[in-house]
Write a protein that holds these residues in place. Structure first.
Motif, PDB file in Angstrom:
ATOM      1  N   ASN A 167      -8.831   3.636  -2.584  1.00  0.00           N
ATOM      2  CA  ASN A 167      -8.694   4.923  -3.277  1.00  0.00           C
ATOM      3  C   ASN A 167      -7.284   5.125  -3.860  1.00  0.00           C
ATOM      4  O   ASN A 167      -6.994   6.179  -4.397  1.00  0.00           O
ATOM      5  CB  ASN A 167      -9.041   6.075  -2.330  1.00  0.00           C
ATOM      6  CG  ASN A 167      -8.130   6.133  -1.123  1.00  0.00           C
ATOM      7  OD1 ASN A 167      -7.377   5.201  -0.875  1.00  0.00           O
ATOM      8  ND2 ASN A 167      -8.193   7.228  -0.379  1.00  0.00           N
ATOM      9  N   ARG A 168      -6.423   4.127  -3.770  1.00  0.00           N
ATOM     10  CA  ARG A 168      -5.089   4.218  -4.360  1.00  0.00           C
ATOM     11  C   ARG A 168      -5.162   3.529  -5.723  1.00  0.00           C
ATOM     12  O   ARG A 168      -5.154   2.304  -5.828  1.00  0.00           O
ATOM     13  CB  ARG A 168      -4.046   3.546  -3.474  1.00  0.00           C
ATOM     14  CG  ARG A 168      -2.620   3.907  -3.855  1.00  0.00           C
ATOM     15  CD  ARG A 168      -1.613   3.156  -3.006  1.00  0.00           C
ATOM     16  NE  ARG A 168      -1.711   3.451  -1.590  1.00  0.00           N
ATOM     17  CZ  ARG A 168      -1.203   4.513  -0.991  1.00  0.00           C
ATOM     18  NH1 ARG A 168      -0.563   5.422  -1.700  1.00  0.00           N
ATOM     19  NH2 ARG A 168      -1.328   4.689   0.317  1.00  0.00           N
ATOM     20  N   SER A 220       8.064  -1.273  -3.689  1.00  0.00           N
ATOM     21  CA  SER A 220       6.659  -1.070  -4.035  1.00  0.00           C
ATOM     22  C   SER A 220       5.824  -2.299  -3.709  1.00  0.00           C
ATOM     23  O   SER A 220       4.587  -2.221  -3.665  1.00  0.00           O
ATOM     24  CB  SER A 220       6.542  -0.740  -5.529  1.00  0.00           C
ATOM     25  OG  SER A 220       5.214  -0.502  -5.898  1.00  0.00           O
ATOM     26  N   ASN A 248      -3.641   5.007  -8.921  1.00  0.00           N
ATOM     27  CA  ASN A 248      -2.700   5.454  -9.946  1.00  0.00           C
ATOM     28  C   ASN A 248      -1.303   4.919  -9.657  1.00  0.00           C
ATOM     29  O   ASN A 248      -0.733   5.194  -8.590  1.00  0.00           O
ATOM     30  CB  ASN A 248      -2.671   6.981 -10.021  1.00  0.00           C
ATOM     31  CG  ASN A 248      -4.030   7.555 -10.398  1.00  0.00           C
ATOM     32  OD1 ASN A 248      -4.573   7.218 -11.438  1.00  0.00           O
ATOM     33  ND2 ASN A 248      -4.579   8.407  -9.544  1.00  0.00           N
ATOM     34  N   PHE A 249      -0.754   4.158 -10.606  1.00  0.00           N
ATOM     35  CA  PHE A 249       0.539   3.518 -10.420  1.00  0.00           C
ATOM     36  C   PHE A 249       1.429   3.820 -11.619  1.00  0.00           C
ATOM     37  O   PHE A 249       0.961   3.912 -12.746  1.00  0.00           O
ATOM     38  CB  PHE A 249       0.365   2.007 -10.245  1.00  0.00           C
ATOM     39  CG  PHE A 249      -0.522   1.648  -9.083  1.00  0.00           C
ATOM     40  CD1 PHE A 249      -0.017   1.599  -7.797  1.00  0.00           C
ATOM     41  CD2 PHE A 249      -1.866   1.383  -9.282  1.00  0.00           C
ATOM     42  CE1 PHE A 249      -0.837   1.284  -6.721  1.00  0.00           C
ATOM     43  CE2 PHE A 249      -2.692   1.066  -8.217  1.00  0.00           C
ATOM     44  CZ  PHE A 249      -2.177   1.018  -6.929  1.00  0.00           C
ATOM     45  N   ASP A 275       0.846  -1.200   0.000  1.00  0.00           N
ATOM     46  CA  ASP A 275       0.000   0.000   0.000  1.00  0.00           C
ATOM     47  C   ASP A 275       0.881   1.250   0.000  1.00  0.00           C
ATOM     48  O   ASP A 275       1.038   1.932   1.019  1.00  0.00           O
ATOM     49  CB  ASP A 275      -0.917  -0.022   1.222  1.00  0.00           C
ATOM     50  CG  ASP A 275      -1.981   1.072   1.151  1.00  0.00           C
ATOM     51  OD1 ASP A 275      -2.278   1.524   0.017  1.00  0.00           O
ATOM     52  OD2 ASP A 275      -2.506   1.457   2.209  1.00  0.00           O
ATOM     53  N   ASN A 276       1.459   1.531  -1.173  1.00  0.00           N
ATOM     54  CA  ASN A 276       2.281   2.733  -1.307  1.00  0.00           C
ATOM     55  C   ASN A 276       2.255   3.192  -2.762  1.00  0.00           C
ATOM     56  O   ASN A 276       1.713   2.504  -3.628  1.00  0.00           O
ATOM     57  CB  ASN A 276       3.724   2.492  -0.826  1.00  0.00           C
ATOM     58  CG  ASN A 276       4.432   1.405  -1.616  1.00  0.00           C
ATOM     59  OD1 ASN A 276       4.453   1.430  -2.852  1.00  0.00           O
ATOM     60  ND2 ASN A 276       5.019   0.442  -0.907  1.00  0.00           N
ATOM     61  N   ASP A 277       2.833   4.374  -3.002  1.00  0.00           N
ATOM     62  CA  ASP A 277       2.838   4.959  -4.343  1.00  0.00           C
ATOM     63  C   ASP A 277       4.194   4.850  -5.025  1.00  0.00           C
ATOM     64  O   ASP A 277       4.452   5.556  -6.006  1.00  0.00           O
ATOM     65  CB  ASP A 277       2.431   6.439  -4.269  1.00  0.00           C
ATOM     66  CG  ASP A 277       0.969   6.612  -3.904  1.00  0.00           C
ATOM     67  OD1 ASP A 277       0.148   5.818  -4.380  1.00  0.00           O
ATOM     68  OD2 ASP A 277       0.656   7.540  -3.129  1.00  0.00           O
ATOM     69  N   VAL A 308      -3.972  -3.018  -0.848  1.00  0.00           N
ATOM     70  CA  VAL A 308      -3.927  -1.666  -1.407  1.00  0.00           C
ATOM     71  C   VAL A 308      -5.262  -0.986  -1.116  1.00  0.00           C
ATOM     72  O   VAL A 308      -6.318  -1.519  -1.456  1.00  0.00           O
ATOM     73  CB  VAL A 308      -3.687  -1.708  -2.929  1.00  0.00           C
ATOM     74  CG1 VAL A 308      -3.584  -0.302  -3.500  1.00  0.00           C
ATOM     75  CG2 VAL A 308      -2.429  -2.503  -3.246  1.00  0.00           C
ATOM     76  N   THR A 309      -5.227   0.167  -0.486  1.00  0.00           N
ATOM     77  CA  THR A 309      -6.469   0.862  -0.165  1.00  0.00           C
ATOM     78  C   THR A 309      -7.237   1.191  -1.442  1.00  0.00           C
ATOM     79  O   THR A 309      -6.656   1.464  -2.490  1.00  0.00           O
ATOM     80  CB  THR A 309      -6.192   2.153   0.619  1.00  0.00           C
ATOM     81  OG1 THR A 309      -5.239   2.940  -0.106  1.00  0.00           O
ATOM     82  CG2 THR A 309      -5.643   1.840   1.997  1.00  0.00           C
TER      83      THR A 309
END
Length: 355
Positions: free
Chosen positions: A64-65, A42, A67-68, A32-34, A61-62
């Motif tokens: 609302n996340r 990642s 865009n990768f 759960d990161n960008d 992964v939440t």
């Protein structure tokens, strides 16, 4: 969905879905990161997926996340997205995979393809793709969008889509098949250029639309390397002022479907078109189909004009050669509220109109 329940459901799905995957494949979960997808950090356990691994976007992964990015090339055996709880509306959100706009990167996908497992997620690729093997994608009634090229020569099957939007000519050199498209759905080609080596699509009815809305004049031979497309049941439209040219050796088969010049034109100097219906014109758009050679064979009818309100609208089927075979030729609209006039202009060629 509770985290433990969701993880058990995802694990069960993975066991079933990837049962055919080679035994040495690993499942790597997105953290759960960008961070860029080509960065080991990642992913859970700082384990970067490789060409024999399945990359999974699940409830870790939440929701609302979405865009990768890639800042360098990445190869995976397959990609699975389950990270929206079950019961979400189809395509209620969009998962975007692209670059940062500065670094160039290509995502290579192997023979496990892409799966949107009832995630409620549409998926958009904003970067070049490479398909290394024959593969099946399962969109689970969600939408797919492509904004960059797709490289590969193997068979590519996309099943269960509710819409595919091609914002660029893919340039794909393999056979592209879209079986059992969900209704209603749209497959829209917005840019001219090679779509695939050959193309096939099937759906339950004309609620499936294929839209050729690229601007300008386009030769059929530039869309499909082997010059053939087979589509079963859908509505196929030429729109946005496009002109589609058919020549010798071109083949377009649309059994059960309707080929419509909506807001566009067609010219045929050769080749073979066959299907259920051919419609010239819709509402007050000017349309012209010019037949100079080749053949058109229809199972139901050739109809000129549909809902024409303006007497100045020009919707013409002009036959200068070639052969037309159809049980019915319909001119104009049966409803008296539409007063426009359509024209079958026959200068040469052969027309067989018989039931």
């Amino acid at each position: 969905m509770k985290p433990q329940t969701a993880r058990l459901a995802c694990a069960a799905f993975l066991c079933l879905f990837f049962s055919a995957v080679r035994s040495y494949a690993s499942v790597i979960y997105k953290a759960d990161n960008d961070l860029p997808l080509n960065d080991p950090l990642s992913w859970e356990g700082a384990s970067l997926p490789g060409a024999t691994d399945i990359a999974v976007f699940d409830e870790r992964v939440t929701a609302n996340r979405l865009n990768f990015q890639l800042t360098g090339d990445l190869s995976v055996q397959g990609l699975l997205a389950t990270n929206t709880a079950a019961g979400q509306p189809v395509s209620s959100a969009t998962l975007n995979i692209g670059t940062n706009g500065t670094d160039t990167a290509t995502l290579t996908i192997g023979n496990s393809g892409v799966r949107l497992s009832n995630s409620g997620l549409a998926l958009t690729f904003n970067l070049p793709l490479a398909l290394s093997d024959s593969q099946i994608w399962d969109a689970a009634s969600n939408m797919l969008s492509f904004s960059d090229t797709v490289n590969g020569t193997a068979d590519w099957t996309m099943a269960g889509t509710s819409g595919i939007y091609w914002n660029v000519a893919s340039g794909y050199n393999g056979n592209l098949a879209i079986p059992n498209a969900a209704a209603p759905s749209i497959c829209r080609f917005s840019q001219a250029g090679q779509i695939a080596k050959s193309f096939s699509l099937s759906g339950p009815s004309t609620a499936i639309r294929i839209e050729m809305s690229f601007p300008g004049t386009v030769d059929w031979s530039t869309l499909f390397a082997d010059r053939s497309a087979y589509v079963t049941n859908p509505l196929v439209t030429v729109a946005n002022g496009a002109t589609l040219n058919f020549a010798d050796s071109d083949l377009f088969s649309f059994p059960g479907g309707r080929f419509v010049l909506d807001n566009g034109n067609a010219s045929q100097t050769g080749g073979t078109l066959s299907g259920r219906e051919l419609q010239i014109g819709y509402q007050d758009f000017n349309c012209l189909y010019t037949l100079g050679g080749g053949s058109i064979s229809l199972d139901y009818y050739l109809v000129l004009g549909n809902k024409i309100n303006s007497l100045s609208a020009s919707q013409i089927f002009r036959q200068n050669g070639g052969t037309v075979t159809t049980p019915i030729v319909g001119i104009g609209h049966a409803a008296f509220s539409y007063q426009g006039v359509s024209t079958y202009e026959m200068n040469n060629g052969i027309l067989y109109a018989c039931k």
